[in-house]
Scaffold this active site. Structure first.
Site, mmCIF file in Angstrom:
data_model
loop_
_atom_site.group_PDB
_atom_site.id
_atom_site.type_symbol
_atom_site.label_atom_id
_atom_site.label_comp_id
_atom_site.label_asym_id
_atom_site.label_seq_id
_atom_site.Cartn_x
_atom_site.Cartn_y
_atom_site.Cartn_z
ATOM 1 N N SER A 23 0.844 -1.195 0.000
ATOM 2 C CA SER A 23 0.000 0.000 0.000
ATOM 3 C C SER A 23 0.881 1.247 0.000
ATOM 4 C CB SER A 23 -0.930 0.006 1.209
ATOM 5 O OG SER A 23 -0.187 -0.055 2.403
ATOM 6 N N ASN A 71 10.557 8.200 3.371
ATOM 7 C CA ASN A 71 9.383 9.000 3.019
ATOM 8 C C ASN A 71 8.678 9.455 4.269
ATOM 9 O OD1 ASN A 71 6.396 7.999 3.338
ATOM 10 N ND2 ASN A 71 7.632 6.154 3.075
ATOM 11 N N GLY A 74 2.848 10.839 4.943
ATOM 12 C CA GLY A 74 1.827 11.106 5.951
ATOM 13 C C GLY A 74 0.416 10.779 5.502
ATOM 14 N N LEU A 75 0.305 9.694 4.724
ATOM 15 C CA LEU A 75 -1.009 9.171 4.324
ATOM 16 C C LEU A 75 -1.912 10.204 3.639
ATOM 17 C CD1 LEU A 75 -2.064 6.785 7.268
ATOM 18 C CD2 LEU A 75 -0.661 6.282 5.269
ATOM 19 N N ASN A 130 -3.769 -0.804 8.405
ATOM 20 C CA ASN A 130 -2.443 -0.185 8.464
ATOM 21 C C ASN A 130 -2.281 0.444 9.841
ATOM 22 O OD1 ASN A 130 -0.062 1.144 8.193
ATOM 23 N ND2 ASN A 130 -0.648 2.351 6.395
ATOM 24 N N CYS A 133 1.947 2.730 10.094
ATOM 25 C CA CYS A 133 2.531 3.840 9.351
ATOM 26 C C CYS A 133 3.280 4.737 10.330
ATOM 27 C CB CYS A 133 1.465 4.654 8.631
ATOM 28 S SG CYS A 133 2.175 6.137 7.874
ATOM 29 N N LYS A 173 -1.256 -5.115 8.987
ATOM 30 C CA LYS A 173 0.088 -4.709 8.529
ATOM 31 C C LYS A 173 0.945 -4.333 9.726
ATOM 32 C CE LYS A 173 2.828 -2.699 5.141
ATOM 33 N NZ LYS A 173 2.520 -1.854 3.994
ATOM 34 N N THR A 201 7.605 0.344 6.871
ATOM 35 C CA THR A 201 8.935 0.957 6.823
ATOM 36 C C THR A 201 9.589 0.996 8.211
ATOM 37 O OG1 THR A 201 7.927 3.121 7.091
ATOM 38 C CG2 THR A 201 8.396 2.409 4.845
ATOM 39 N N GLY A 251 9.404 -5.799 1.696
ATOM 40 C CA GLY A 251 10.501 -5.000 2.216
ATOM 41 C C GLY A 251 11.680 -5.115 1.263
#
Lengths: 313, 272
Positions: A23, A71, A74-75, A130, A133, A173, A201, A251
């Protein structure tokens, strides 16, 4: 040799091939549809959507690092209403299962509301929670942690609450920014998650010595790309041995061999992430490469491949 | 708008001196689809460093064989690697990408405003407009910090542009910024600003100043922006800039997918 079976079952969802996308790295799929036939994918995973539109973080949002990138997007997303109205119809035309990734920055109620909405959406084959994040902050995690996925109890409560409102396949996730990822995966399994996806990440930073500023606007960001692959493979291997639900491994996958690492480590499927940026048709190449490898090495099914790792020297 | 992921063969990779190079390859599909202002994502490494592709604007497309020129300056490890590639080497490119310049309506005069390497995409526009064989006036205002940094003035002249130059240090043309040159040009006798459209490319402060001058004279215009990009195709949301949207609400737009060409008044220059 008899037919090679590349299908994989994840919850109630049947993937034609063991390859999806991570995603946030594949937009809403339309961005990639000109580069290869999306139907070759086992599933498409859409960019994480939230209840309300999110503007995202201040630029610069990405920077390159050795064999990777940071990165702090921030969605950024248009919110569930616009997603269902403007993004989903395109995906529905492709006859490929769609995994809708969702997140919340406030509390579990937002996740529950999103799951309710998606439960009514015929085109959504699965929901990815998710909870990992690194670019947003949650209020439900215990003090000292900022992500639900850093807290086994919070993970259990969220998955349980979402499980109660939807029959859709749930994929949780997970974050690598933990001491013991197995305990978080086990909590997700116990609460009724159909699968776990890992890894999100790894938090990281990069500073430009000449300007003495962080290279990304939010100072801290999430590291992805080949640089994180050994960490991801290790975590997939550990989790696969300890939970009985399928693991979707990701990954730093950037070619067929790196995708195979995850399958051999025990993943039932893999997701191409940052690799999509390196070559927009990479997922297509990997689907074909895995099939070729299975044929050459006489693996009749993905479950055989998953057990194919050798230990003795 | 169609984009292609291709492996192409470098025809030439010529050193123009002062750290600048012009790379050429042929691809009929990319050239056939390309319009001025669009860009390419070029894989500059064979391995994992640098990891990401690099965005380069299309400097020109010409001929029946679909020849594409990329003008670039060596700035970091990616462009340095690219500058070392010999003719005959295979290069992986994705393009054309992004939205190009809206072409000017018939009869409207054109003012190209370039800051340094900003001339790269404007040359493609100049040569497309020259191919119209109309009586349209095309001015190219080229600025740079010094004489050696001025970008291809002779080529712009050959493409039919009236070229005016400015340098920050006064070593060539008028002394000062190119936005100042634009200001005095629009002020000069016989020039009716409202009969022109501006196309600008260069560093962000230069574009901000150009937008200010354009606003002052009421001249419509476009700018092409540069940004660090990860994907180049609108997926990663990495290359955003703040824009002024309707109702004054703050919003972000992607340079790669919503741009790289924007109206001069659209970016929220004060917040960049």
């Amino acid at each position: 040799m008899s037919r090679i079976r590349t299908e994989v079952r994840i919850g109630r969802m049947m993937l034609r091939t063991p390859v999806t996308v991570a995603s946030g790295t594949f937009g809403y799929a339309s961005e990639f549809s000109g580069f290869f036939d999306l139907r070759i994918l086992g599933a498409v995973t859409t960019k994480t959507v939230t209840l309300k539109p999110r503007r995202g973080n201040v630029p610069p949002r990405t920077c390159e690092t050795p064999a990777g990138m940071l990165n702090s997007v921030g969605l950024e997303n248009p919110g569930i209403d616009v997603f269902l109205k403007e993004k989903m119809p395109f995906l529905a035309g492709y006859k490929v299962p769609v995994i809708v990734s969702i997140a919340s920055e406030s509390d579990n109620r937002e996740f529950i509301e999103l799951a309710r909405r998606l439960d009514h959406c015929r085109e959504a084959a699965a929901i990815e929670l998710n909870i990992s994040c690194p670019n947003i902050r949650h209020t439900t995690a215990r003090p000292g942690t900022s992500l639900i996925a850093q807290d086994a109890g919070a993970t259990y409560r969220l998955v349980k609450a979402v499980r109660a409102v939807t029959k859709k396949t749930i994929i949780t996730k997970l974050s690598p920014n933990v001491t013991d990822i197995v305990s978080i995966a086990a909590a997700a399994e116990e609460a009724g998650s159909d699968a776990v996806a890992l890894i999100n990440t790894i938090t990281g930073m990069s500073i430009d010595a000449s300007s003495r500023k962080s290279r990304i606007g939010a100072v801290i960001g999430g590291l992805s790309g080949p640089a994180i692959r050994p960490v991801a493979v290790r975590m997939v291997w550990e989790v696969s041995r300890r939970v009985s639900i399928p693991v979707i491994g990701m990954g730093g996958i950037c070619d067929t061999d790196s995708a195979l690492e995850f399958l051999l480590a025990g993943a039932s499927a893999v997701a191409v992430g940052t690799g999509n940026f390196l070559s927009p048709s990479l997922a297509d190449e990997i689907v074909k490469g895995i099939r070729e490898y299975m044929r050459e090495n006489r693996f009749g099914s993905v479950s055989m491949l998953r057990k194919g790792m050798k230990y003795a020297r | 708008m169609k984009s292609f992921e291709k492996k192409v063969i470098i025809i030439s990779n010529r050193d123009l001196k002062h750290g600048r190079f012009i790379l050429s390859f042929s691809d009929k599909q990319i050239a056939g689809a390309a319009s001025p202002g669009q860009f390419l994502m070029v894989k500059v490494s064979r391995g994992l460093f640098p990891l990401l592709r690099r965005p380069f604007s299309i400097h020109n497309c010409s001929g029946k064989d679909g020849r594409i020129d990329v003008l670039y300056e060596v700035k970091g490890p990616g462009s340095r690697l690219l500058s070392q590639y010999p003719p005959g080497r295979v290069l992986e490119v994705v393009g054309p990408l992004g939205n190009g310049f809206s072409l000017p309506e018939k009869g409207r005069g054109v003012i190209l405003v370039a800051g340094g390497m900003g001339a790269a995409p404007l040359f493609f526009l100049a040569s497309r407009l020259a191919a119209e064989r109309s009586k349209r006036r095309i001015y190219a205002l080229l600025g740079a910090c010094g004489k050696n940094r001025l970008c291809r003035p002779a080529e712009f002249t050959a493409a039919g542009c009236s070229v005016k130059l400015s340098t920050d240090d006064g070593s060539c043309g008028s002394a000062g910024y190119v936005s100042g040159l634009l200001d005095s040009f629009l002020n000069s006798p016989g020039i009716i600003p409202s009969a022109y459209v501006i196309y600008a490319c260069g560093p962000r402060p230069m574009l901000q100043a150009t937008a200010f001058v354009a606003g002052k004279f009421g001249v419509p215009g476009y700018c092409s922006l540069e940004a660090h990009m990860a994907c180049g195709i609108g997926a990663c949301m990495g290359c955003v800039i703040p824009v002024r949207s309707e109702g004054g609400r703050e919003a972000y737009k992607r340079v790669c997918h919503d741009g790289p060409v924007f109206s001069l008044q659209e970016p929220d220059w004060g917040k960049m």
